[in-house]
Enzyme design. Sequence first.
Site, PDB file in Angstrom:
ATOM      1  N   ASP A  82       0.866  -1.173   0.000  1.00 12.01           N
ATOM      2  CA  ASP A  82       0.000   0.000   0.000  1.00 12.01           C
ATOM      3  C   ASP A  82       0.905   1.226   0.000  1.00 12.01           C
ATOM      4  O   ASP A  82       1.622   1.476   0.979  1.00 12.01           O
ATOM      5  CB  ASP A  82      -0.893  -0.020   1.240  1.00 12.01           C
ATOM      6  N   SER A 160      -2.444  14.363 -14.147  1.00 10.42           N
ATOM      7  CA  SER A 160      -3.603  14.324 -15.044  1.00 10.42           C
ATOM      8  C   SER A 160      -3.813  15.696 -15.652  1.00 10.42           C
ATOM      9  O   SER A 160      -3.462  16.718 -15.054  1.00 10.42           O
ATOM     10  CB  SER A 160      -4.846  13.905 -14.260  1.00 10.42           C
ATOM     11  N   TYR A 173      -9.119  14.574  -6.280  1.00  4.45           N
ATOM     12  CA  TYR A 173      -8.195  14.029  -7.280  1.00  4.45           C
ATOM     13  C   TYR A 173      -7.402  15.151  -7.938  1.00  4.45           C
ATOM     14  O   TYR A 173      -6.175  15.078  -8.048  1.00  4.45           O
ATOM     15  CB  TYR A 173      -8.995  13.251  -8.319  1.00  4.45           C
ATOM     16  N   ALA A 175      -6.849  18.175  -6.789  1.00 10.29           N
ATOM     17  CA  ALA A 175      -5.970  18.811  -5.800  1.00 10.29           C
ATOM     18  C   ALA A 175      -4.712  17.988  -5.591  1.00 10.29           C
ATOM     19  O   ALA A 175      -3.598  18.533  -5.519  1.00 10.29           O
ATOM     20  CB  ALA A 175      -6.718  18.989  -4.481  1.00 10.29           C
ATOM     21  N   LYS A 177      -3.326  15.751  -7.686  1.00  3.93           N
ATOM     22  CA  LYS A 177      -2.495  15.738  -8.888  1.00  3.93           C
ATOM     23  C   LYS A 177      -1.785  17.077  -9.090  1.00  3.93           C
ATOM     24  O   LYS A 177      -0.650  17.124  -9.565  1.00  3.93           O
ATOM     25  CB  LYS A 177      -3.338  15.398 -10.119  1.00  3.93           C
TER      26      LYS A 177
END
Length: 289
Positions: A82, A160, A173, A175, A177
């Site tokens: 993880d 992204s 997501y 924030a 990236k």
Amino acid sequence: MSELPKAAPVAGLPLRPAGAGVFAGRVAIVTGSESGIGRETARTLCESGAAVVLNGRQPERLEHTRHTLAAAGHRVATCVADITDYADCERLVATAVSSFGRLDILVTNASISQRAYFADMQPEVFRRVLDSNVYGSVYPLMAALPHLVASRGSVTFISSISALNGMPSGSAYCAGKAAISNLAHTLRLELAETGMHFGVVHIGFTQNDPEKRVLDAAGQPVPIAHRPPRWQKSQAEVAAIIVRHIRKRKRRTVISFLGRIIVLIHNTLPKLGDWIVLTTIKRMRKFYE
């Protein structure tokens, strides 16, 4: 941009003969490489001569990917880990060093995405998505840093195009990236004297494995939002771009024509960019939902 520095022979890892690939003698870790873009990036690195440590959290899927690559004659090892757990990341790096004797390349690909509007999200879901994108890059790099400094290695953060200007239904997501882009810039300054490479790849719309899921507002896995197939690149195409980015030690790569348009509009006409997004929310709502 400068090309990769030459790799010196290391005990326990004989260099491949000349012509075996640009990454012959190099060792890479690709997080989240049991499936999807990570798997194809690992495959492309292997085809370019690297030994690769595969990573994921699903042992059966990870073993299937390892078997497929090993059957093709590639040097691969696996580590179920993880990447939001620092101890797991230390074990991941130790797998690379114990299996292949060194570490030259880190690709932080693993992350969780979402399909939920901010006002609807449970706080723990926001944190889970953000942690996977931020600490999922920070922790593997912290664990790998001494080895990458020693090899004057390469780090590529997978981001992204949605981080370039934000995207409705993707607050955590986007924030996360965006954060790793700034992290890469900071590390270039702090570690300039090490000769390391820090790069960011902003991925656009990509074909996904059928079982690909993201989190909804309550943290339940749901299919990703609809994307017109004509807008999507294949996973192999994206992987080839990522590996070329690593080879050229580029600072930033924005994948797809749409991504480059987003950069242009965001930098020159930000109000127009917002108008386009607000308009598409009304006319193409399933694009976001």
